[in-house]
Write a protein that holds these residues in place. Structure first.
Motif, PDB file in Angstrom:
ATOM      1  N   ASP A   1     -30.448  29.092  41.445  1.00  0.00           N
ATOM      2  CA  ASP A   1     -29.144  29.742  41.413  1.00  0.00           C
ATOM      3  C   ASP A   1     -28.144  28.798  42.060  1.00  0.00           C
ATOM      4  N   TRP A   2     -26.957  28.669  41.442  1.00  0.00           N
ATOM      5  CA  TRP A   2     -25.963  27.704  41.883  1.00  0.00           C
ATOM      6  C   TRP A   2     -24.608  28.387  42.066  1.00  0.00           C
ATOM      7  N   PHE A   3     -23.785  27.733  42.878  1.00  0.00           N
ATOM      8  CA  PHE A   3     -22.391  28.149  43.058  1.00  0.00           C
ATOM      9  C   PHE A   3     -22.287  29.626  43.439  1.00  0.00           C
ATOM     10  N   ASP A   4     -22.957  29.984  44.541  1.00  0.00           N
ATOM     11  CA  ASP A   4     -22.932  31.358  45.031  1.00  0.00           C
ATOM     12  C   ASP A   4     -23.406  32.335  43.951  1.00  0.00           C
ATOM     13  N   ARG A   5     -24.466  31.928  43.267  1.00  0.00           N
ATOM     14  CA  ARG A   5     -25.131  32.734  42.243  1.00  0.00           C
ATOM     15  C   ARG A   5     -24.225  33.052  41.044  1.00  0.00           C
ATOM     16  N   ARG A   6     -23.321  32.128  40.751  1.00  0.00           N
ATOM     17  CA  ARG A   6     -22.550  32.262  39.522  1.00  0.00           C
ATOM     18  C   ARG A   6     -23.305  31.701  38.324  1.00  0.00           C
ATOM     19  N   LEU A   7     -24.274  30.840  38.593  1.00  0.00           N
ATOM     20  CA  LEU A   7     -25.004  30.148  37.533  1.00  0.00           C
ATOM     21  C   LEU A   7     -26.493  30.170  37.856  1.00  0.00           C
ATOM     22  N   ARG A   8     -27.282  30.623  36.892  1.00  0.00           N
ATOM     23  CA  ARG A   8     -28.742  30.628  37.041  1.00  0.00           C
ATOM     24  C   ARG A   8     -29.342  29.755  35.946  1.00  0.00           C
ATOM     25  N   ILE A   9     -30.167  28.799  36.361  1.00  0.00           N
ATOM     26  CA  ILE A   9     -30.854  27.909  35.420  1.00  0.00           C
ATOM     27  C   ILE A   9     -32.340  27.939  35.739  1.00  0.00           C
ATOM     28  N   ASN A  10     -33.128  28.412  34.793  1.00  0.00           N
ATOM     29  CA  ASN A  10     -34.584  28.372  34.898  1.00  0.00           C
ATOM     30  C   ASN A  10     -35.126  27.558  33.728  1.00  0.00           C
ATOM     31  N   GLY A  11     -36.113  26.735  33.983  1.00  0.00           N
ATOM     32  CA  GLY A  11     -36.658  25.916  32.909  1.00  0.00           C
ATOM     33  C   GLY A  11     -38.066  25.459  33.221  1.00  0.00           C
ATOM     34  N   ALA A  12     -38.735  24.936  32.214  1.00  0.00           N
ATOM     35  CA  ALA A  12     -40.107  24.458  32.388  1.00  0.00           C
ATOM     36  C   ALA A  12     -40.454  23.461  31.296  1.00  0.00           C
ATOM     37  N   VAL A  13     -41.350  22.554  31.619  1.00  0.00           N
ATOM     38  CA  VAL A  13     -42.008  21.698  30.635  1.00  0.00           C
ATOM     39  C   VAL A  13     -43.500  21.953  30.777  1.00  0.00           C
ATOM     40  N   PHE A  14     -44.228  21.864  29.666  1.00  0.00           N
ATOM     41  CA  PHE A  14     -45.636  22.256  29.723  1.00  0.00           C
ATOM     42  C   PHE A  14     -46.424  21.598  28.600  1.00  0.00           C
ATOM     43  N   GLN A  15     -47.724  21.598  28.783  1.00  0.00           N
ATOM     44  CA  GLN A  15     -48.661  21.173  27.742  1.00  0.00           C
ATOM     45  C   GLN A  15     -49.854  22.111  27.754  1.00  0.00           C
ATOM     46  N   ASN A  16     -50.174  22.658  26.583  1.00  0.00           N
ATOM     47  CA  ASN A  16     -51.351  23.504  26.399  1.00  0.00           C
ATOM     48  C   ASN A  16     -52.361  22.775  25.529  1.00  0.00           C
ATOM     49  N   ASN A  17     -53.575  22.663  26.011  1.00  0.00           N
ATOM     50  CA  ASN A  17     -54.679  22.138  25.206  1.00  0.00           C
ATOM     51  C   ASN A  17     -55.609  23.303  24.862  1.00  0.00           C
ATOM     52  N   ILE A  18     -55.836  23.495  23.574  1.00  0.00           N
ATOM     53  CA  ILE A  18     -56.577  24.663  23.107  1.00  0.00           C
ATOM     54  C   ILE A  18     -57.874  24.207  22.444  1.00  0.00           C
ATOM     55  N   ARG A  19     -58.949  24.872  22.775  1.00  0.00           N
ATOM     56  CA  ARG A  19     -60.247  24.599  22.150  1.00  0.00           C
ATOM     57  C   ARG A  19     -60.717  25.850  21.428  1.00  0.00           C
ATOM     58  N   ASN A  20     -61.180  25.674  20.199  1.00  0.00           N
ATOM     59  CA  ASN A  20     -61.670  26.783  19.364  1.00  0.00           C
ATOM     60  C   ASN A  20     -60.575  27.823  19.108  1.00  0.00           C
ATOM     61  N   LEU A  21     -59.401  27.350  18.738  1.00  0.00           N
ATOM     62  CA  LEU A  21     -58.301  28.242  18.402  1.00  0.00           C
ATOM     63  C   LEU A  21     -58.739  29.209  17.312  1.00  0.00           C
ATOM     64  N   GLN A  22     -58.586  30.508  17.559  1.00  0.00           N
ATOM     65  CA  GLN A  22     -58.998  31.530  16.595  1.00  0.00           C
ATOM     66  C   GLN A  22     -57.864  31.783  15.608  1.00  0.00           C
ATOM     67  N   THR A  23     -58.190  31.768  14.319  1.00  0.00           N
ATOM     68  CA  THR A  23     -57.157  31.910  13.303  1.00  0.00           C
ATOM     69  C   THR A  23     -57.709  32.677  12.109  1.00  0.00           C
ATOM     70  N   GLY A  24     -56.815  33.242  11.313  1.00  0.00           N
ATOM     71  CA  GLY A  24     -57.219  34.078  10.185  1.00  0.00           C
ATOM     72  C   GLY A  24     -56.862  33.458   8.852  1.00  0.00           C
ATOM     73  N   PHE A  25     -57.531  33.948   7.802  1.00  0.00           N
ATOM     74  CA  PHE A  25     -57.296  33.492   6.439  1.00  0.00           C
ATOM     75  C   PHE A  25     -57.693  34.620   5.494  1.00  0.00           C
ATOM     76  N   VAL A  26     -56.909  34.835   4.451  1.00  0.00           N
ATOM     77  CA  VAL A  26     -57.121  35.956   3.547  1.00  0.00           C
ATOM     78  C   VAL A  26     -57.565  35.446   2.179  1.00  0.00           C
ATOM     79  N   SER A  27     -58.758  35.841   1.743  1.00  0.00           N
ATOM     80  CA  SER A  27     -59.238  35.472   0.409  1.00  0.00           C
ATOM     81  C   SER A  27     -60.446  36.318   0.045  1.00  0.00           C
ATOM     82  N   PHE A  28     -60.417  36.883  -1.162  1.00  0.00           N
ATOM     83  CA  PHE A  28     -61.561  37.651  -1.642  1.00  0.00           C
ATOM     84  C   PHE A  28     -62.694  36.735  -2.105  1.00  0.00           C
TER      85      PHE A  28
END
Length: 769
Positions: free
Chosen positions: A558-585
């Motif tokens: 919070d900046w300038f007597d709480r006139r301005l709020r800035i929240n942020g993030a940088v990130f990296q996700n590594n996924i193993r065995n991502l579960q996903t769907g598919f439609v086919s008869f």
């Protein structure tokens, strides 16, 4: 130099320096700290929200976790009336729909399969209780305290199936203050919504509340299939009863029961806009307009019942909380035109698609009287879940067997199944009944502690151990015969598997100045193993558990007597065995569920709120937020897809390097709100702009599966008459009348689209009395 901008460099704030606590304790031990309060002097959109992202009450800006949180007033100020509306206000949150399921992606992590055995990757909690069904996420809000959206894997404190994050909805607890509120609205397509909430104090120790809602709207699609039929009206109705019993200052018991029903079509209303070359050869391409030609009239009805409660003891040395729940959801009268055309070819549905879940949790947490409370805060507990669900039964019906398209379809089935069909040409229709039931039993223990090493540096360590057994209870397929009955033709043996997992968390957070928090964290998330339960002629596949490992660095300021709020993030996700769907008869069942190997998501996000002219124009508030994601499959071989020339399904695709489905590279929003005092009331004019850069619906990233970029504009004009606490709001959504998909459904017959609502507008009344 940061201290030059910090409000405390000018005037110290006793409130901002107050130590944080969990639940106050009344005893002869050291005095409890006062409950945390919001900053009511700030504009509504800049008010401090109290959250429980770490299982204790803390101010949002003091939590070293990426959380988007909204109080009831802030939800109203942003025009958010359902969970789905959060998608245009929370950077990185993506809502889509499929066959009545709400598919949520957060920072690129989600689930695109719509079967009961495919749990969502973004866990939903209501009053601290886990609700895992994708059917029940979008519901009318009752009287709320707040909504919290926790980003990134939350495996330590929120447990199973929170690899993408968690959405926590907290409703009001009835107290001794009489409170009544009414919300009613009417809009385009005869869309009427009514919600009533009342608190009824019965004794000094017992208070109850009742919340009821009834929503009704005409379908914004119309049906034109050559018959005198109408699409069903969209109806949502429900009630929630809560009772709070507080016999002493250090014990409370809150019990809740709720019943809801949604009926209509949801995204079962779809049209085939790009038929496939072979199986869809006889289907004319539809347009992206609001007309459906389905031969099978689409419908969906979902009933949800839940009973849950929590008991809290505030003891001199620690707090104890016991939570329990029983939850049941059933989708019946479920009809989906599988080919998406006016031709009688294929219909998918279910007579009963249900889930029943029982949970229990025993939680311990430190309080102001705990030894070491001045520098150490901790929480721990044990959790139990038992569930059962599936199709009992689901079905896939082929009609007009003599059509060439059906002949092509049958010819492509494996030889053993063709032999079973035998006299198919003499049948007018062919119905596969598939019964697939799956169960789970899960135990876990968790703990997390935050130690204040100095007055500006904290370290958090936590972990959760989970053991879960998944059981394929039943899986068989029946086929109609010449006598008009059904015969079981395939029955697969029951199976079970047990998986153990440990999910750790480490977080370092620094406070170099007041109103400035910097943090870095490492955490893991775990999503349960499962089975594919819709299998027509292949054995049920075992789906490996999904694991996410996340690194994140963020800022809250919070900046300038709480006139301005800035929240942020940088990130990296590594996924193993991502579960996903598919439609086919033609690849084993109507809906397939598989693992996508490995994936990686790198991203950055920012959320800004400012009152730039707080002295001269305190009613002016600006908001902006954005999410940038680079989400790719880093190792996805033997994936399922469709040949771009023929439309026939394959199972040996290499999608390594492709973009993850339903994940835009960029999404963001900007808003403006101007509030003015007018007489005895308050006038507000607000607008919001949302942009989405587009995303793929299929992992093969074929052009036919791409949803192009789109933007949305909404606006509100409201007047609050303070003496009566009566507020009228004129609202408009999608004012640019943008055509974009609520759902996109790919099958052997082509691509089916369900458009999101066109321009809508209406009048809403809020009355607190």
């Amino acid at each position: 130099m940061l201290w030059l901008l910090s409000p405390s460099a000018v005037a110290q704030s006793a409130e901002s320096e107050a130590p944080l606590t969990t639940i106050p304790v009344a005893s002869s031990e050291p005095p409890a700290e006062a409950p945390l309060q919001r900053d009511r002097d700030a504009p509504v959109l800049l008010e401090e929200v109290i959250v429980t992202a770490r299982k204790r009450e803390e101010r949002l800006q003091d939590v070293p976790v990426s959380v988007a949180a909204f109080s009831a007033e802030q939800l109203d100020a942003r025009g958010i009336v359902s969970v789905r509306d959060l998608g245009t206000s929370v950077p990185g949150l993506q809502f889509t729909d499929l066959a009545g399921y709400n598919l949520i992606y957060l920072r690129g992590v989600g689930t695109d399969a719509f079967v009961p055995s495919a749990d969502p990757s973004v866990a939903t909690y209501l009053d601290g209780v886990y609700f895992p069904s994708g059917h029940s996420v979008v519901q009318s809000f009752g009287a709320l305290e707040r909504i919290e959206v926790l980003k990134g894997p939350q495996g330590t404190l929120f447990g199973r199936n929170s690899t993408g994050g968690a959405i926590s909805i907290v409703t009001k607890t009835p107290d001794q203050q009489q409170e009544n509120s009414l919300q009613a609205s009417y809009g385009r397509f005869n869309d009427s919504k009514t919600r009533l909430y009342t608190t009824i104090p019965l004794t000094d120790e017992l208070s109850t509340s009742v919340s009821v809602f009834y929503n009704r709207a005409d379908n914004y699609y119309r049906i034109d299939n050559g018959r005198d039929t109408q699409l069903p009206t969209e109806i949502g109705k429900g009630a929630r009863l809560r009772a709070a019993f507080t016999p002493t200052d250090d014990f409370s018991l809150v019990l809740t029961g709720m019943l809801m029903q949604q009926s209509g079509t949801s995204s079962t209303t779809s049209v085939n806009t790009q038929p496939s070359a072979i199986l869809g050869a006889s289907i004319p391409a539809e347009t992206r307009e609001y007309v459906v030609t389905a031969d099978s009239e689409p419908s969906l009805r979902t009933t949800t019942a839940a009973y849950y409660g929590n008991a809290t003891w505030q003891l001199p040395l620690l707090d104890i909380k016991l939570l329990g729940s029983h939850y049941y959801v059933n989708a019946d009268d479920y009809v989906y035109d599988f080919d998406g055309s006016s031709q009688g070819i294929a219909t998918y549905g279910a007579d009963s698609e249900y889930q029943t879940i029982d949970t229990g949790e025993l939680q311990f947490s430190s309080n102001a009287g705990t030894p070491g409370a001045s520098w150490l805060k901790w929480v721990g507990g044990v959790y139990y879940l038992r569930s059962e669900g599936g199709y009992d039964p689901g079905y896939l019906t082929l009609t007009n067997i003599g059509l060439p398209v059906i002949g092509n379809l049958v010819d492509r089935l494996p030889a053993p199944l063709q032999n079973l069909l035998g006299g198919v040409p003499s049948l007018e229709s062919l119905r596969f009944n598939f019964t697939g039931l799956i169960g789970a039993e899960s135990w876990s223990g968790y703990t997390q502690a935050t130690a204040s090493v100095t007055d500006w540096f904290d370290i958090t360590l936590g972990g959760r151990y989970q053991t879960e057994k998944r059981t394929l209870i039943r899986s068989d397929v029946g086929l109609n015969n010449l006598g008009g009955g059904l015969s079981t033709v395939v029955s697969f043996a029951p199976r079970s598997a047990r998986v153990d997992n440990f999910s750790p968390k480490v977080s370092l957070d620094f406070r170099p100045a007041d109103d400035l928090l910097l943090y870095a964290s490492f955490q893991q998330g775990f999503k349960s193993a499962t089975y594919n339960i819709i299998n027509i002629y292949t054995p049920p596949d075992y789906i490996e558990p999904e694991k996410v490992e996340s690194l994140e660095a963020g800022i809250k300021s919070d900046w300038f007597d709480r006139r301005l709020r800035i929240n942020g993030a940088v990130f990296q996700n590594n996924i193993r065995n991502l579960q996903t769907g598919f439609v086919s008869f033609t690849t084993g069942g109507a809906i397939n569920f598989e693992n996508a190997g490995r994936a990686r998501i790198r991203g950055a996000e920012v959320d800004i709120t400012t009152a730039p002219l707080r002295e001269w124009n305190p009613g002016l508030v600006l908001t902006a937020g954005g999410s940038w994601l680079k989400a790719i499959y880093t190792d996805y071989q033997n994936g399922s897809g469709y040949d771009e020339q023929t439309g026939l399904a394959f199972t040996n695709g290499d999608f390594t390097g492709n973009r993850i489905v339903r994940t835009p590279k960029f999404s963001g929003s900007a808003g403006i709100s101007q509030t003015l005092d007018v007489g005895d009331g308050e006038l507000e004019l607000a607008g919001n702009y949302y942009y989405n850069s587009g995303y793929f619906y299929l992992a093969q990233n074929s052009p036919v599966s791409f949803e192009g970029h789109y933007d949305l504009i909404s606006a509100r004009l409201s007047y609050l008459y303070r003496p009566w606490q009566l507020k009228l709001t004129l609202f408009g959504d999608n004012l640019g009348d943008t055509r974009y998909n609520l759902a996109q459904f790919h099958t052997d017959f082509g691509r089916e689209d369900t458009l999101a609502p066109p321009i809508t507008y209406g009048l809403r009344l809020n009355w607190d009395f």
